[in-house]
Design an enzyme around this catalytic site. Structure first.
Site, PDB file in Angstrom:
ATOM      1  N   HIS A  93     125.968 111.497  79.360  1.00 49.18           N
ATOM      2  CA  HIS A  93     125.315 111.451  80.663  1.00 49.18           C
ATOM      3  C   HIS A  93     126.300 111.954  81.711  1.00 49.18           C
ATOM      4  O   HIS A  93     127.514 111.820  81.559  1.00 49.18           O
ATOM      5  CB  HIS A  93     124.823 110.035  80.974  1.00 49.18           C
ATOM      6  CG  HIS A  93     123.626 109.642  80.161  1.00 49.18           C
ATOM      7  ND1 HIS A  93     122.384 109.458  80.707  1.00 49.18           N
ATOM      8  CD2 HIS A  93     123.482 109.430  78.828  1.00 49.18           C
ATOM      9  CE1 HIS A  93     121.517 109.137  79.751  1.00 49.18           C
ATOM     10  NE2 HIS A  93     122.169 109.112  78.595  1.00 49.18           N
ATOM     11  N   HIS A 126     126.290 112.388  72.727  1.00 48.05           N
ATOM     12  CA  HIS A 126     125.218 112.225  73.708  1.00 48.05           C
ATOM     13  C   HIS A 126     125.871 111.799  75.017  1.00 48.05           C
ATOM     14  O   HIS A 126     126.366 110.675  75.135  1.00 48.05           O
ATOM     15  CB  HIS A 126     124.243 111.152  73.209  1.00 48.05           C
ATOM     16  CG  HIS A 126     123.094 110.879  74.126  1.00 48.05           C
ATOM     17  ND1 HIS A 126     121.821 111.332  73.879  1.00 48.05           N
ATOM     18  CD2 HIS A 126     123.012 110.186  75.289  1.00 48.05           C
ATOM     19  CE1 HIS A 126     121.013 110.931  74.834  1.00 48.05           C
ATOM     20  NE2 HIS A 126     121.716 110.225  75.713  1.00 48.05           N
ATOM     21  N   ASN A 153     121.095 112.915  81.764  1.00 46.21           N
ATOM     22  CA  ASN A 153     121.796 113.535  80.638  1.00 46.21           C
ATOM     23  C   ASN A 153     122.459 114.834  81.082  1.00 46.21           C
ATOM     24  O   ASN A 153     122.127 115.401  82.126  1.00 46.21           O
ATOM     25  CB  ASN A 153     120.795 113.885  79.526  1.00 46.21           C
ATOM     26  CG  ASN A 153     120.178 112.685  78.881  1.00 46.21           C
ATOM     27  OD1 ASN A 153     120.727 112.110  77.957  1.00 46.21           O
ATOM     28  ND2 ASN A 153     119.006 112.282  79.362  1.00 46.21           N
ATOM     29  N   CYS A 159     118.982 105.236  81.608  1.00 46.34           N
ATOM     30  CA  CYS A 159     118.573 104.104  80.785  1.00 46.34           C
ATOM     31  C   CYS A 159     118.035 102.999  81.685  1.00 46.34           C
ATOM     32  O   CYS A 159     118.727 102.580  82.623  1.00 46.34           O
ATOM     33  CB  CYS A 159     119.753 103.584  79.963  1.00 46.34           C
ATOM     34  SG  CYS A 159     119.349 102.116  78.979  1.00 46.34           S
ATOM     35  N   ARG A 161     112.016 112.371  75.552  1.00 40.50           N
ATOM     36  CA  ARG A 161     112.244 110.924  75.469  1.00 40.50           C
ATOM     37  C   ARG A 161     113.264 110.468  76.496  1.00 40.50           C
ATOM     38  O   ARG A 161     112.937 109.876  77.514  1.00 40.50           O
ATOM     39  CB  ARG A 161     112.699 110.542  74.054  1.00 40.50           C
ATOM     40  CG  ARG A 161     112.629 109.038  73.750  1.00 40.50           C
ATOM     41  CD  ARG A 161     113.745 108.179  74.309  1.00 40.50           C
ATOM     42  NE  ARG A 161     115.063 108.559  73.821  1.00 40.50           N
ATOM     43  CZ  ARG A 161     116.180 107.934  74.175  1.00 40.50           C
ATOM     44  NH1 ARG A 161     116.150 106.929  75.041  1.00 40.50           N
ATOM     45  NH2 ARG A 161     117.349 108.355  73.729  1.00 40.50           N
ATOM     46  N   ASP A 162     114.529 110.794  76.284  1.00 38.86           N
ATOM     47  CA  ASP A 162     115.570 110.265  77.171  1.00 38.86           C
ATOM     48  C   ASP A 162     115.502 110.883  78.556  1.00 38.86           C
ATOM     49  O   ASP A 162     115.884 110.259  79.545  1.00 38.86           O
ATOM     50  CB  ASP A 162     116.951 110.503  76.550  1.00 38.86           C
ATOM     51  CG  ASP A 162     118.015 109.607  77.156  1.00 38.86           C
ATOM     52  OD1 ASP A 162     117.659 108.676  77.896  1.00 38.86           O
ATOM     53  OD2 ASP A 162     119.204 109.835  76.898  1.00 38.86           O
TER      54      ASP A 162
END
Length: 304
Positions: A208, A206, A248, A239, A13-14
């Site tokens: 980055h 989470h 990430n 994002c 996903r990310d």
């Protein structure tokens, strides 16, 4: 500090959502399979958002339909509103809904068309929807360490949001450094404050790696008591609605660091590195993660 953390692979996903080249459903499912083979037992597989805004996630339902059935695995779908939650629940293949609220109005409006307070209310409602559907609900505070539009974010604001989220009884609350501006001292301080505010709920982090501090921030968070860590294979990610957001923290880099420091993750580093090389072929470029580019260490000496 825990000697074992729960690892969440967010690459499908990310890791992919900000990539301009569309990745096929089959390759997304292979990415999930490789994560499972490497030991991941929580995987964020898709987001249920407007496909016009995030084209990479247009096949969310198809991805869910193809997910392998594996015991003791939790598949996560990210949702930003009630409609997305309904779509995710309807797949019948997910175990968790991941809700997102944002610390500032500027980013909340850009990311999901809501004010910060509205995003908090919606996140709490999504956690309730998950529970009513027999699923788990978790919640993330986006831009918890800094906002692309408003700059510095009040720690008091983030702690208050975490405490409010805890009222909805999610399985955990996550702090996301959406644009990669955090430093280890800030991370340590905020993680400790949030743990104190929401105990006994776990804190997930989470990060980055936009400014090269991501891996240090993971360590600071774990040392401060965070027990769940997100990472994406190869260090992909970003994002679409946060200018300048980069990848990430890399799954391989996080696992290497934590294992060397005596913190267990349940992951197989050699399989993650092999998966990195496969994904680099799919993306047709070298990926940002560092460990997969370096020689193996320690070297394995074969006896005759």
């Amino acid at each position: 500090m825990s000697r074992r953390i729960s690892f969440v692979e967010v690459g499908p996903r990310d890791g992919l959502q900000n990539e301009k080249t569309l990745v096929s459903t089959a390759d997304k499912l292979e990415l999930v399979r490789l994560g499972l083979d490497a030991g991941a037992r929580r995987i964020e597989v898709a987001s249920f958002v407007n496909p016009k805004r995030v084209p990479q996630m247009a096949d969310a339902e198809a991805v869910c339909a193809g997910l392998p059935s594996v015991d003791s695995v939790s598949y996560i779908g990210l949702v930003l509103n009630g409609k997305g939650a309904e779509r995710a629940i309807a797949t019948g293949r997910l175990h968790e809904l991941g809700a997102v609220c944002v610390s500032t109005d500027g980013f909340a409006i850009a990311n999901q068309g809501q004010t910060s307070d509205e995003s908090l209310d919606v996140a709490k409602a999504i956690v309730g929807m998950a529970r009513d559907a027999g699923l788990k609900g978790q919640a993330t505070i986006g831009a918890a360490f800094g906002c692309p539009f408003e700059g510095e974010v009040s720690e008091d604001r983030v702690v208050a949001m975490a405490a409010s989220l805890a009222e909805a009884d999610p399985i955990e609350v996550a702090l996301a450094d959406t644009i990669g501006v955090a430093d280890p001292a800030h991370v340590s301080r905020l993680v400790r404050r949030v743990i104190e505010a929401i105990a006994p709920l776990p804190v997930r982090v989470h990060f980055h790696n936009t400014r090269g501090t991501g891996i240090a921030n993971v360590w600071a968070a774990v040392e401060a008591g965070a027990s769940v860590v997100d990472a994406a294979l190869g260090g992909l990610g970003g994002c679409p609605f946060a200018p300048g957001a980069a990848g990430n923290v890399s799954s391989e880099d996080v696992v290497y660091m934590l294992h060397r420091a005596g913190v267990e993750t349940g992951m197989d580093l050699s399989k993650l590195i092999a998966a990195n090389h496969w994904l680099a072929g799919v993306m047709n470029r070298k990926l940002p993660g560092m460990v997969a580019q370096a020689p193996a260490f320690p070297k394995i000496v074969q006896e005759n």
